[in-house]
Design an enzyme around this catalytic site. Structure first.
Site, PDB file in Angstrom:
ATOM      1  N   TRP A  60       0.819  -1.223   0.000  1.00 51.94           N
ATOM      2  CA  TRP A  60       0.000   0.000   0.000  1.00 51.94           C
ATOM      3  C   TRP A  60       0.852   1.272   0.000  1.00 51.94           C
ATOM      4  O   TRP A  60       0.430   2.309   0.498  1.00 51.94           O
ATOM      5  CB  TRP A  60      -0.978   0.005   1.191  1.00 51.94           C
ATOM      6  CG  TRP A  60      -1.828  -1.225   1.234  1.00 51.94           C
ATOM      7  CD1 TRP A  60      -2.905  -1.510   0.451  1.00 51.94           C
ATOM      8  CD2 TRP A  60      -1.674  -2.357   2.091  1.00 51.94           C
ATOM      9  NE1 TRP A  60      -3.420  -2.747   0.767  1.00 51.94           N
ATOM     10  CE2 TRP A  60      -2.679  -3.294   1.768  1.00 51.94           C
ATOM     11  CE3 TRP A  60      -0.770  -2.677   3.101  1.00 51.94           C
ATOM     12  CZ2 TRP A  60      -2.823  -4.517   2.422  1.00 51.94           C
ATOM     13  CZ3 TRP A  60      -0.899  -3.901   3.740  1.00 51.94           C
ATOM     14  CH2 TRP A  60      -1.921  -4.792   3.412  1.00 51.94           C
ATOM     15  N   HIS A  61       2.037   1.183  -0.586  1.00 53.03           N
ATOM     16  CA  HIS A  61       2.922   2.350  -0.649  1.00 53.03           C
ATOM     17  C   HIS A  61       3.006   2.897  -2.069  1.00 53.03           C
ATOM     18  O   HIS A  61       4.049   3.374  -2.499  1.00 53.03           O
ATOM     19  CB  HIS A  61       4.321   1.987  -0.135  1.00 53.03           C
ATOM     20  CG  HIS A  61       4.356   1.602   1.313  1.00 53.03           C
ATOM     21  ND1 HIS A  61       5.459   1.024   1.909  1.00 53.03           N
ATOM     22  CD2 HIS A  61       3.414   1.702   2.290  1.00 53.03           C
ATOM     23  CE1 HIS A  61       5.191   0.785   3.189  1.00 53.03           C
ATOM     24  NE2 HIS A  61       3.954   1.187   3.434  1.00 53.03           N
TER      25      HIS A  61
END
Length: 567
Positions: free
Chosen positions: A506-507
């Site tokens: 989720w980066h």
């Protein structure tokens, strides 16, 4: 290594926790910021004027708004709701269940990239800090230099955030074993507890306190001047509007947004060159909004019938997501709930983290997992029946050790699917397109294998289960599943394993990158009175985890903008 507990002791401790939480849960809960100006967008006037309009009350948007309110009238438009309505959802033990929640009022919105990898967008005041794993760690010095940032102001901005919501985590048994295993695996030295980005193994900061409460970027609104700030929830911005006179540059003048009842509202900038619209809608939201507003590649916009305000070919380009791969390791005994407290920063470009006590099997098919181990366990060794019962009835005996490739080098793109802002755009990350990213993944997986095989970690794994068994489990059971094609022989090669089992951490970032869409002051090229301040401006994901730098950036740019108002 910590204390050993018997099974009966663990049951007793769990019972104590449940009873304690039942009686005292509300006293543990996080309180909403004491700001009367956080309201539902249904209460917004049809038309209103502000010095600054911030689109997105997320990880960067909240500190930015709080800072700007010190000397200006600020509007924040957040498409999600408040994390303080139900603080149970954002406690440590509910990390995965909140992330998997796809209800209309959830804090997380799911999407699947064109690569076939499931992902999530935050949808709440506080942004990604509401649904993430809590890790707080600074960017590498190179990030500050690349973006021309003043190091002293950046450090001061980090400290401003840390005073409000960052904690030193408790390092319990599993995290201690991973720490010592990393040191055995050569991820040296041990740097102790630090926010700094240093090669080696360290204890990181966390926005989760020792009672399991989450402290989000929305807490930073407590710094705001309540008389100068207005925050509207469930306010969905459809487009930014512009003026242009006599062939001059487009000038942002306002935004059109809709409340939860579908009522249209208009927010406009006050007259004067110092007023600005700032998109802090995130790596998905900001490029999507620029495109919907007519800033982007002209052919793409014209094909959808969007009036072109400015042809800008780089909007939506340079999208990237740091690939994550991992091993899920069953333990002979239950493990504590833990999100990452230890990080290994390798010299070759991979970051190692771990968590435990969560039902990772719920993200695949639990029965398939059980069937696999029925077939593959050496039942002449430790009791398979005990293992089967614990994994089926109490899935808290699973640990997950992950590696994340830094950068990454591989890049993709974002394009609109339609002119409906509620439709997730099409996004392609091109995982492992660059051979260097794949090389780092292979080395990272080898490091994880060395940690699992280490003496320090030995009591948290079944002695008769090989790391090859664990690799097989990840591919054959589709543990932490993606929709990418699977190949039965993927564990014969760690390269193929990385490709087939890649997931998100989720980066994701990019789409409005510094030097391509915005300048070093985050002003959009070719347009007046418009900035983008969020992860879409990043050329690479800073530090081991970007949230600290996003909050720092909001505070940093708020300070810079206010300084320019007083000149």
């Amino acid at each position: 290594m910590g204390l050993k507990y018997s099974w009966s002791s663990w049951r007793f401790l769990a019972l104590v926790f449940v009873v304690e939480f039942a009686f005292h849960g509300f006293s543990y809960g996080e309180k909403a910021p004491n700001i009367s100006s956080i309201q539902e967008a249904t209460s917004a006037p049809a038309v209103a004027y502000y010095d600054y309009i911030i689109i997105g009350g997320g990880t960067a948007g909240c500190p930015l708004a709080a800072t700007l309110s010190g000397n200006a009238n600020v509007l924040v438009l957040e498409r999600g709701g408040s994390p303080y309505v139900n603080t149970t959802k954002i406690r440590t033990e509910n990390f995965l269940s909140t992330l998997r929640d796809n209800s209309p009022e959830s804090f997380s919105e799911a999407f699947i990239s064109e690569d076939g990898v499931p992902n999530n967008r935050p949808r709440a005041l506080g942004g990604g800090t509401v649904i993430n794993a809590g890790v707080y760690s600074h960017a590498e010095t190179f990030f500050l230099k690349q973006n021309g940032m003043d190091e002293a102001l950046a450090n001061d901005s980090y400290e401003w955030v840390e005073r409000k919501l960052v904690y030193k985590p408790i390092v319990l048994q599993l995290q201690s074993a991973v720490r010592d295993g990393l040191l055995e695996a050569g991820v040296l030295p041990y740097n102790g507890f630090t926010y700094d980005h240093i090669n080696g193994t360290k204890t990181v900061g966390s926005i989760l306190d020792r009672n399991g409460n989450r402290h989000t970027a929305a807490d930073l609104l407590e710094y705001a001047d309540p008389k100068r700030i207005k925050v509207y929830l469930h306010a969905v911005v459809h487009k930014i509007t512009f003026t242009r006179k006599d062939g001059s540059r487009p000038k942002a003048e306002g935004v059109i947004f809709y409340d939860a009842k579908g009522i249209r509202h208009t927010a406009l900038l006050k007259n004067g060159s110092m007023s600005e619209i700032i998109s802090s809608a995130g790596a998905m939201g900001s490029p999507q909004l620029l495109l919907l507003s007519g800033i982007g590649p002209a052919p793409q916009l014209e094909a959808l019938g969007i009036e072109v305000v400015l042809h800008q070919a780089m909007v939506g380009q340079g999208m990237a997501d740091n690939p994550q791969n991992s091993l899920v390791i069953p333990s002979p005994s239950p493990l504590e709930f833990s999100l990452p407290a230890i990080v290994g920063i390798t010299k070759f470009g991979s970051y190692i983290e771990s968590s435990s006590g969560f039902d990772y099997s719920a993200l695949s098919v639990a029965q398939t997992l059980t069937n696999h181990f029925t077939t593959n366990f050496n039942q002449d060794g430790e009791s398979f029946m005990a293992f089967r019962d614990t994994i089926t009835n109490l899935p808290t005996n699973l640990a997950n050790i992950v590696e994340k490739v830094n950068g990454p080098i591989s890049k993709g793109y974002l394009e609109l699917r339609s002119t409906n802002v509620s439709d997730n755009p099409k996004v392609m990350f091109n995982y492992f397109q660059a051979p260097e990213d794949l090389r780092k993944c292979v080395q990272g997986m080898k490091t994880i294998i060395n940690v699992v095989d280490s003496k320090s970690y030995s009591r948290f794994r079944y002695s008769n289960t090989t790391t090859q068994d664990l690799l097989n489990m990840m591919t054959r059971t589709r543990m932490l599943v993606s929709t990418r094609p699977n190949h039965p022989n993927s564990t014969d090669s760690l390269k193929q394993f990385c490709i087939n089992t890649v997931r998100t951490l989720w980066h994701y970032h990019g789409g409005c990158q510094v030097g391509k869409v915005v300048d070093r002051d985050y002003k959009v090229f070719g347009v007046d009175n418009l900035r983008v301040i969020d992860g879409s401006t990043f050329n690479f994901s800073p530090g081991t985890n970007p949230q600290a730098t996003l909050m720092m950036l909001g505070r940093y740019m708020g300070r810079r903008i206010l300084q320019s108002r007083t000149r």
